[in-house]
Design a protein around this motif. Sequence first.
Motif, short mmCIF file in Angstrom:
data_model
loop_
_atom_site.label_atom_id
_atom_site.label_comp_id
_atom_site.label_asym_id
_atom_site.label_seq_id
_atom_site.Cartn_x
_atom_site.Cartn_y
_atom_site.Cartn_z
N VAL A 172 38.14 41.17 42.14
CA VAL A 172 37.89 39.93 43.29
C VAL A 172 39.18 38.66 41.86
N GLY A 173 38.53 38.94 40.80
CA GLY A 173 39.21 38.07 39.61
C GLY A 173 41.05 38.74 39.76
N LYS A 174 41.10 39.97 40.47
CA LYS A 174 42.22 40.67 39.99
C LYS A 174 43.32 39.61 40.59
N ARG A 175 42.40 39.27 42.29
CA ARG A 175 43.44 39.11 43.29
C ARG A 175 44.04 37.92 43.87
N ILE A 176 42.22 37.34 42.86
CA ILE A 176 43.07 35.27 42.77
C ILE A 176 43.61 35.57 41.97
N ALA A 177 43.93 36.18 40.41
CA ALA A 177 44.95 36.25 40.02
C ALA A 177 46.87 36.53 41.03
N MET A 178 46.56 37.42 41.61
CA MET A 178 47.75 38.05 42.75
C MET A 178 48.43 36.95 43.17
N LEU A 179 47.15 36.42 44.42
CA LEU A 179 47.20 35.17 45.52
C LEU A 179 48.33 33.94 44.56
N ALA A 180 47.80 33.59 43.39
CA ALA A 180 47.51 32.29 43.09
C ALA A 180 49.02 32.56 42.19
N ASN A 181 49.11 33.46 41.42
CA ASN A 181 50.52 33.54 41.04
C ASN A 181 51.75 33.69 42.21
N SER A 182 51.44 34.08 42.99
CA SER A 182 52.14 34.29 44.59
C SER A 182 52.59 33.03 44.78
N LEU A 183 51.81 31.77 45.06
CA LEU A 183 51.18 30.49 44.92
C LEU A 183 52.77 29.55 44.05
N GLY A 184 52.80 30.02 42.99
CA GLY A 184 53.65 29.28 41.72
C GLY A 184 52.75 28.85 40.92
N MET A 185 50.73 28.91 41.03
CA MET A 185 50.47 29.12 39.81
C MET A 185 50.68 29.50 38.48
N LYS A 186 50.53 29.35 37.25
CA LYS A 186 50.77 29.31 36.42
C LYS A 186 48.99 30.46 35.92
N VAL A 187 48.85 31.82 35.39
CA VAL A 187 48.01 32.57 35.80
C VAL A 187 47.40 32.41 34.28
N ILE A 188 46.38 32.43 33.64
CA ILE A 188 45.88 32.87 32.41
C ILE A 188 44.44 33.51 32.63
N VAL A 189 44.06 34.99 32.50
CA VAL A 189 42.82 35.10 32.54
C VAL A 189 42.07 35.34 31.18
N SER A 190 40.89 35.18 31.16
CA SER A 190 39.98 35.37 30.09
C SER A 190 39.52 35.88 29.86
N ASP A 191 39.15 35.99 28.16
CA ASP A 191 38.78 37.11 27.61
C ASP A 191 36.86 36.53 27.80
N ARG A 192 35.69 37.41 27.20
CA ARG A 192 34.32 37.10 27.59
C ARG A 192 34.19 36.11 26.63
N LYS A 193 33.16 35.45 27.47
CA LYS A 193 32.80 33.76 26.21
C LYS A 193 32.54 34.96 24.80
N SER A 194 32.07 35.86 24.42
CA SER A 194 31.60 36.19 23.22
C SER A 194 32.17 37.18 23.18
N PRO A 195 33.21 38.07 23.00
CA PRO A 195 34.10 38.88 22.94
C PRO A 195 33.32 40.10 21.69
N THR A 196 33.00 40.81 22.02
CA THR A 196 32.97 41.76 20.94
C THR A 196 34.12 42.21 20.14
N THR A 197 35.37 42.66 21.07
CA THR A 197 36.73 43.46 20.68
C THR A 197 37.92 41.84 20.97
N ALA A 198 39.27 42.49 19.83
CA ALA A 198 40.24 41.23 20.44
C ALA A 198 41.01 42.24 22.29
N ASP A 199 40.71 41.29 22.74
CA ASP A 199 42.16 41.81 23.99
C ASP A 199 43.40 41.36 24.16
N PRO A 200 44.41 41.80 24.05
CA PRO A 200 45.67 40.72 23.54
C PRO A 200 45.81 40.53 25.04
#
Length: 334
Positions: A172-200
Motif C-alpha cells: 500500500v505504501g509503495k502504491r500511494i507513493a507512486m500515485l502521489a508522485n504521478s500527481l506531482g508531489m515530492k515523495v519521501i519514504v520514512s525509515d523506521r522510527k527507531s531504525p536498527t540499520t541505516a537504509d540509504p
Amino acid sequence: MPLASAEHLHIVFLQGDVLEIPKFNLPKPFTYSQTVYGWTTAAQVPERIHDASIIALSAARIDAHALSPEVSPHLKLIVMIATGYDCVDLEACRKRGIMVCNCPGSNIEAVSEHAIGLYFTARRKLLDMHMATRAGKWKEKGILMLDYVDKDGTPPLTCQEEVAGIIGNGGVGKRIAMLANSLGMKVIVSDRKSPTTADPSRVPFATVIKQSTVLFVAVPLLDSTRNFISTPEFDSMSPHAVLVNVSRGGTVDEEALVKALRERRISGAATDVFKEEPAGPENSPLVAEDAKDLNIIATPHLAWLSQKTAINYATKLKSAVEGWSKGQAVNVVS
C-alpha cells in the motif's frame, strides 16, 4: 450438519457479508460443511466457533479465551480475510498448533486510491464545501472562499507544492507513493522510527514528520507502532500538514490528533481506521460531538472495498484452506 472430525471439516465464516464464499476442492478423505454468519461481534465469537475446524473472518477479536480447548475444541485453521491479523492472539494459536493465514496484497489498489481520495477531501475541505453549498450558504453569502483558506489566510496547496511523506513501505505504501508522485508531489519514504540499520533509500522518521505537508500512514499495528504518532510528532509537523491514516487504528494517538487540530498545529486529518471499531461519538474522539467543527474526514474502515479486493479475498481464502488440507503453507503468519 456432520460433527467436525479428523476427516470432516466444519468451516465457519464469521463475517460472510464481506466476501464471495468459494467452493473448496479438498483432497480425500476430507469432506466439509459450512456455516455462514453475515456479521459477528466479539461477544458472539465463542458460541459460533465451538464446532469449527476452520474459521474465516475479517474482524472480531479472537483472544486466548476463544482459542481455549473448551471453547474451540476442533479448531485447526484461522484465515484472516484481510492483510492485518492483530485481532488474533497468535501466541495462543502457537500453543495449540492452530495455523493462522491472511490475504496479503488483496486490497492494495483500493486502499491506496482511498488514501488519495481522503487527502483531496481533507486538503480542499470538499465535504464542508458540499454541505455548505447544499445548505444555501453560497447563495446567502455570495462567496465562500474565505471559509476554506488555511489558518494563516492562504489558499490550500496544490499537489505540485506537496511533500508527501510515506510511513510504511509495503504494498500500500509503495502504491500511494507512486500515485502521489504521478500527481506531482515530492515523495519521501520514512525509515523506521527507531531504525536498527541505516537504509540509504529512506529518510529519517523525524525528518519526514517535519518536512511533509501530507503524511500517509500505512503500517501494521505492532508494539513498535502503537501510538507512534502522537504529541511530539504533531508538535514538529508543518502547520500545513494533512495526516491520512489507512493503516490500523491505534497507530495514531487519537486524543493527541484532536488536540493538534483544535490548537491549529496542523491543517487537517483523514482516517479510515480507529482505535476502537466500530467507531462512534461514544468511543472515539475523532468523531465525538466536540470535534465536528475540526477538519477531520472519517470513513468506516472500508478503504479496502472494491470488486478486485473481493475477488482477491475469495481466491486467497480458497488457496489457504485447500493448501492447509494438502499440508502446504499458504500465506501463513503463525
